[in-house]
Each structure stands twice: as C-alpha cells, then as structure tokens.
Scaffold this active site. Structure first.
Site, PDB file in Angstrom:
ATOM      1  N   ASN A 182       8.369   8.256   5.964  1.00  0.00           N
ATOM      2  CA  ASN A 182       7.251   7.318   6.077  1.00  0.00           C
ATOM      3  C   ASN A 182       5.967   8.040   5.709  1.00  0.00           C
ATOM      4  O   ASN A 182       5.324   8.684   6.542  1.00  0.00           O
ATOM      5  CB  ASN A 182       7.180   6.754   7.499  1.00  0.00           C
ATOM      6  CG  ASN A 182       8.373   5.867   7.790  1.00  0.00           C
ATOM      7  OD1 ASN A 182       8.445   4.744   7.296  1.00  0.00           O
ATOM      8  ND2 ASN A 182       9.337   6.395   8.535  1.00  0.00           N
ATOM      9  N   GLU A 183       5.621   7.945   4.437  1.00  0.00           N
ATOM     10  CA  GLU A 183       4.461   8.648   3.898  1.00  0.00           C
ATOM     11  C   GLU A 183       3.170   7.945   4.324  1.00  0.00           C
ATOM     12  O   GLU A 183       3.219   6.832   4.855  1.00  0.00           O
ATOM     13  CB  GLU A 183       4.567   8.700   2.368  1.00  0.00           C
ATOM     14  CG  GLU A 183       5.806   9.413   1.849  1.00  0.00           C
ATOM     15  CD  GLU A 183       5.775  10.935   2.058  1.00  0.00           C
ATOM     16  OE1 GLU A 183       4.977  11.432   2.885  1.00  0.00           O
ATOM     17  OE2 GLU A 183       6.567  11.633   1.409  1.00  0.00           O
TER      18      GLU A 183
END
Ligand code: F6R
Length: 649
Positions: free
Chosen positions: A187-188
């Site tokens: 989850n950037e």
C-alpha cells in the site's frame, strides 16, 4: 499499551511475552513510549534476533492457545528480509518444540504482478522456501495472491481473496514489514483507509529497494497485488516489524507522526491492538531513544551528556562553548546544568570530551599486528581508506581480509569484457588459445541466454570473483599495501549465487577464527553498519563476534575491535570513540583507491534505495561532513575525518 485481556482472549500467555520482553528491555519502556508521544504501542529490543524471537513466540502462544480451545488460527504473513528470522524461529519451534501448524490457515499480504508462482522472485515461492515447506501446514490452507492470473481476472481474484479471509474467520495475527515509503503490504503513498485487496503500482523507492533482488531496477515489476489497508486493519492483532537503521526515519514517522494518506503505516494508529516491534537501530530516531531527556528524567552518563549537548548545539546553531543557561533551560536540559553547576562547566566538559576523540597518526596503532575485515571487496577502502594509509605509515603488519567474494555485484558486461581480453591475449599468442576458447564459448553461451535473476554458472561466478579480487588488490596497493596483504576468505554463507544468503554457520566462524589465531592481531577493524541493504555486513560481524567469543571462552587473547562505517552511513561525532583527521591528499588517495573498484563504479549494481550518489561521492561527503560538524560545534577545522567506535567486549 499492552492489552492483557486481548492476550487472554487470543489464548496467549501474556506472561511469556512479558518475560521475553523484559529480558531485553526494561518494564517501563512502554509507558515511556506513551509519554514520548508514540501513537502505536512500540516494543524496542536489542537486535533482529530479539524481534524474531518475540514475534515468533507470540504467534506460537496464539496457535497453542487456539489449539487448546479447539479453534483454528488464521495468520497474515509478510515477505521481505524483515520477517525471515520469525520464520526461522517458527520452523525451529515446530521441529524442536512440537509447534503444529495443522490448524493454521495463512494469507500472505501481497505478490508482484505479473509473477509466476515458481519464479525465484515470487513471494509464493519465498513463503514455501522459508516457512511452509518446513512445517506441517496443509497446502490448501496456504493463500498467496495469484500473480499469474490474466489482467482481466485480477479484480475477481482479489475479491475472492477477501472472501476467503472472511470465510476463514478473519485474520487473528497479521505480520507486517514497513517499506521506505511507509508502505505496509504494497500500500504505497495515497492508499486509502478503506482500500481492499487490489492491483497497485509500485513506488519508485520501493522498486529501487527491490532492485538488488531482481538484479537491476528495470527488472522489478511495476505492479503488485496487495491486501488493502482496510483488509490489514481488520486483523485482530497486528505486529509491524522493523529492523535496521535504514528504517529509523520511517518508523519515527509511523509511530510519532499524524495519520497521513502519504504514509500507510500511520493507519495502524487507529488499530486497537497493533504493536511495532523494532530493534535498537530501527528505533534510533524515536524521541524516547534519540532524545530521552525530552521524555523523562534521565541518568546523566558521560555519553548521554555529550549526546545532549551536541544535539543542543545543533538545535540552536551555536558552538558548544557559546551555549547559554537559556539554551539549556528552553530545551529541557536544566538538570544537566544543575548537575555541573553552570552552563560553562557542561560546555567545557563536552568540548574537551569531543576534542579528546581526535586521533591523528601519532595516536594511532604503530608497529602492531592488525586485521581489517572487509565484508565485500571495497568496504575496506570505502570505509577506512584513510586509516589504512595511516596504519601503513605507522609500520603496522596488516592483513585485509575480504570476507565474501562480492561476485553477485558484478555486471555481466564486465565478464564479457574480461573474457574478450583473454581472447585477445590468446590471439596474440600470449596465452594458450586451447585454454581460452572453451571457457569463452561456455561463458558466452550462458550469458547469451541468461534471464534477469538467473543464478550464474560456476565459471561466471568465478570470473566475477576474480574481477573483484584483482580490484581489491589494486585498491590496497594505492594505499601502500603489498598484494600479499590481501586474504580472500570466501565465507560459505555468501556462496548461494543469489542475493539472499544462508545464515552464518560454524564453517564461517571457523574460517574467521583460524585467521585470528594465525595473525594474533592486537587490533581488528570490523564493519559496524546496521543498515546495509542485504544484511551482509551484519552477518559478517556476526561471524567475527562468534569467533571472538570462542577465543575468549578458550582463554585466548582477543584484539581490540574498532567498528567502522561509511558505505551506508557514518558514525555521528557524539557516538564515535575516535575521530581520525584526513588531509586533502589523504582523502584524495582514499578516493583513488575506491576508483580501483571499477566494477562498482559509475553505476553500482546495488546502490541502495534512496541514494543516487556513487560510493566515492558518499565517502567524500561523509568524511568532509564529519569535519564540518566538528567545526560547527566550535572545535578545530579539519579537512575531513573518518569515525570509529571501539566495541565493548
Ligand atoms: C512484503 C511486504 C512489504 C515489506 C516491506 C519491507 O510482503 O508487504 O511491505 O514488508 O517492503 O521489506 P523488507 O522487510 O525487505 O525491508
């Protein structure tokens, strides 16, 4: 804070965890964390192994508790370098202490996309190699997002993944690592709190961090499938693991900073039962560790006094001898002044302490036996090139021991160039063509069909090793050492042909010990960085520490250990035991020696995720930076400096 009720609910023996934790950390640590503004419960332990043990034992307690209550356990698992120790310990618990995974269901966080399950890069394969194959988990209970489905099938696969988690009863315990971007799973930055399992685009920083595993950034997939933030937060208990100094800044951001869409790990602050398990290095930027005097009354040891005054001097941009009562009072340091009677007394004390750390050539070992242990062939000159030159001048008997061949860090095009050179020699009749042609044919045939990440054939591995050995010899010759000073230990732990290494074993320790016994050094120099990307420096040090412990146990003399840094970071002046000044010419010669490592120049295969500079540029900046720092603190003005820490036995 610890939630004993939750522990009991999960069937854990809370006492066991507390015992484990207090063995490595005082019982007040968690309260102190709260006072320091930590927004996630954070446990700080000594090192990587302590983190691994704590988390593995927590999982084991959970599984056993559930087994006793007749209910299954659902684990959420991560890949990457951080949880490896946890898996190693879980395998040990299975083998030696009958921990069963028969009732465990596992869901992994993520997988690269596209990715075949059996690829050497697949997280699927990683999990089988490091955990699943070694325990009694049923194959049908193992879930890793499928990186091989066609693009138009990803959404359905992701939805099915979410459903499978719910059908299994939800995740009881989720392990997380943290990326340099603050990502959890993949989850950037920009991933929302309500995100679920889906396809994502990987951040450049993440791809650079993975570049080593893929033998180059260009080979790292641009996308991945990951559980979302909401999927992760639905777990009943979460453990975020962080080890190594390179994680220090992002750990501080995650633990002390506000919840922010740009740093996914901050969402853990909203979870009622999330814990960060950090080793000392990863925790080093937390307020309670970096500046404990801001959190609680402290015992003013000499080391802490130096740290606080150096911090204050930086903070108010004033030289140490100019710090005033008001500076101390406004920055929570009145107690220090009270202890010493006046600001002038503290200022003088710290000024003198820093001055006493400066050691020119006349105060360095002379006429001694010395070993410089260099994890890779180039750490010696990168990290202590200035020192080596001075030790030569001081007529010490020096061995430079290269612990690994460093062969995975040589580009294939360099191999082609050297083989071409051999062929040219053969054509000119200077070497026997009968020896060269078969080798050249074999090497070219392999390289022509090699895919990124393929393990090299033995001939290519050996050529790469020899390239680095020749460079290493040229490097030390630049500093005035003879080629015979170089020893190539080729420790077995490194000989996997891959980026990931084996754990340190008795054979590695025996080789190091044999050299120590043969040379009987009075001083040894050892890489003390805690953040090299592949952990090779850490493992090299582990082998040396084990060999020294054996010598000590056998009543044999042990050398004084000086820890150097430089490839990945430098010792701060307050932590350094010795600061060794370098003149402009000495720094230039050191850089010339680094240039001899041509296979690592211009574009190093493993530059690390966040620093675009070449090694010689980092060295120049760090060594002049240390000197500038001393100047800013109001001490003498030097051109450049190397820093060393003398290790405590
Ligand atoms: C891996 C994952 C990632 C890693 C993170 C840290 O499954 O989801 O979030 O945990 O990139 O990686 P390491 O541990 O290699 O530093």
């Amino acid at each position: 804070m610890a939630d004993p009720a939750a522990d009991a609910r999960n069937g854990a023996t809370a006492g066991e965890e507390a015992r484990d934790r207090s063995a490595v950390r005082g019982p007040l640590a968690l309260e102190r964390g709260e006072r320091a503004g930590e927004r996630i419960r954070t446990v700080v332990v000594d090192d990587h192994d302590d983190v691994a043990r704590l988390v593995a034992h927590r999982i084991a307690a959970l599984i056993r508790g559930h087994d006793a209550a007749g209910r299954p356990t659902v684990l959420g698992l991560a890949t990457g370098s951080t949880p490896l120790g946890v898996y190693r310990e879980l395998v040990r618990l299975h083998r030696e202490e009958a921990l069963s995974f028969a009732n465990v269901t596992a869901f992994n966080l993520d997988e690269y996309y596209p990715m075949a399950a059996d690829s050497i890069h697949a997280y699927h394969r990683f999990m089988w190699e490091h955990l699943f194959s070694h325990v009694d988990i049923a194959a049908e209970r193992v879930h890793v997002p499928d990186g091989s489905v066609p693009e138009d099938g990803v959404e359905a696969m992701a939805a099915a993944y979410e459903r499978a988690i719910v059908d299994a009863g939800g995740i009881d315990f989720q392990i997380l690592g943290i990326g340099m971007t603050g990502h959890i799973g993949f989850n950037e930055p920009g991933s929302g709190a309500d995100s679920r399992t889906r396809m994502v685009i990987l951040d450049r920083v993440t791809r650079r961090a993975a570049a080593a595993d893929f033998f180059g950034e260009d080979n790292v997939p641009r996308r991945a499938v990951t559980m979302g933030i909401a999927t992760i937060l639905a777990a009943r208990e979460i453990a975020l693991l962080a080890t190594g100094e390179h994680k220090a800044a992002i750990v501080r951001r995650a633990v002390e900073g506000p919840v922010d869409l740009e740093v996914a790990a901050t969402f853990l602050q909203r979870h009622p039962n999330a814990t960060v398990y950090a080793d000392r290095a990863a925790a080093s930027a937390l307020t309670r560790v970096a500046t404990p005097w801001l959190v609680e009354p402290v015992q003013w040891t000499p080391a802490l006094t130096v740290r606080a005054v150096v911090w204050l001097s930086r903070r108010v941009s004033r030289a140490i001898l100019k710090l005033t009562q008001q500076d101390y009072a406004e920055h929570g340091l009145s107690s220090l002044v009270a202890l010493h009677g006046s600001p002038g007394a503290v200022n003088g004390l710290v000024f003198n302490a820093l001055g006493a750390k400066i050691r020119g050539r006349s105060k360095l070992p002379a006429g001694q036996r010395v070993i410089c242990f260099s994890p890779h062939p180039d750490d010696d000159v990168i990290s202590m090139g200035g020192m080596l030159g001075k030790l030569v001048e001081n007529r010490n008997a020096i061995v430079v021991a290269y612990m690994t061949s460093g062969n995975i860090a040589v580009f294939d095009h360099d191999v082609r160039r050297y083989v071409d050179f051999l062929e040219r020699l053969a054509r000119e009749g200077m070497v026997d063509p009968a020896h060269i042609a078969p080798l050249a044919g074999k090497v070219y045939r392999f390289l022509d069909t090699k895919r990124p990440g393929d393990v090299d054939i033995p001939e290519v591995q050996e050529i790469k090793r020899l390239i680095r050995e020749a460079e290493a010899v040229a490097g030390i010759e630049t500093l005035g050492l003879p080629p015979s000073a170089a020893r190539f230990l080729r420790l077995p732990f490194y000989q996997t042909g891959m980026v990931r290494k084996n754990p340190i074993g008795p054979e590695d320790v025996a080789i190091v010990r044999a050299l120590l016994e043969e040379w009987s050094p009075g001083y040894i120099f050892v890489a003390g960085d805690l953040s090299d990307p592949h952990g090779t420096h850490r493992m090299a040090k582990e082998a040396i520490d084990a060999a020294l412990a054996e010598l000590r146990a056998a009543g044999r003399p042990v050398p004084e250990v000086w820890l150097y840094r430089g490839a990945w970071q430098e010792w701060p002046v307050d932590e350094a035991t010795w600061l060794v000044p370098l003149s402009q010419e000495e720094l230039r010669r050191k850089i010339q020696a680094i240039f001899k490592h041509q296979s690592q120049k211009d574009s190093a295969p493993f530059p690390g995720p966040t620093d675009d500079r070449e090694f010689w540029q980092r060295v120049e900046a760090r060594n002049t930076g240390t000197a500038d720092e001393l100047n800013r603190l109001g001490l003498a003005e030097y051109f450049a400096m190397e820093a060393y820490v003398v290790a405590q036995a």
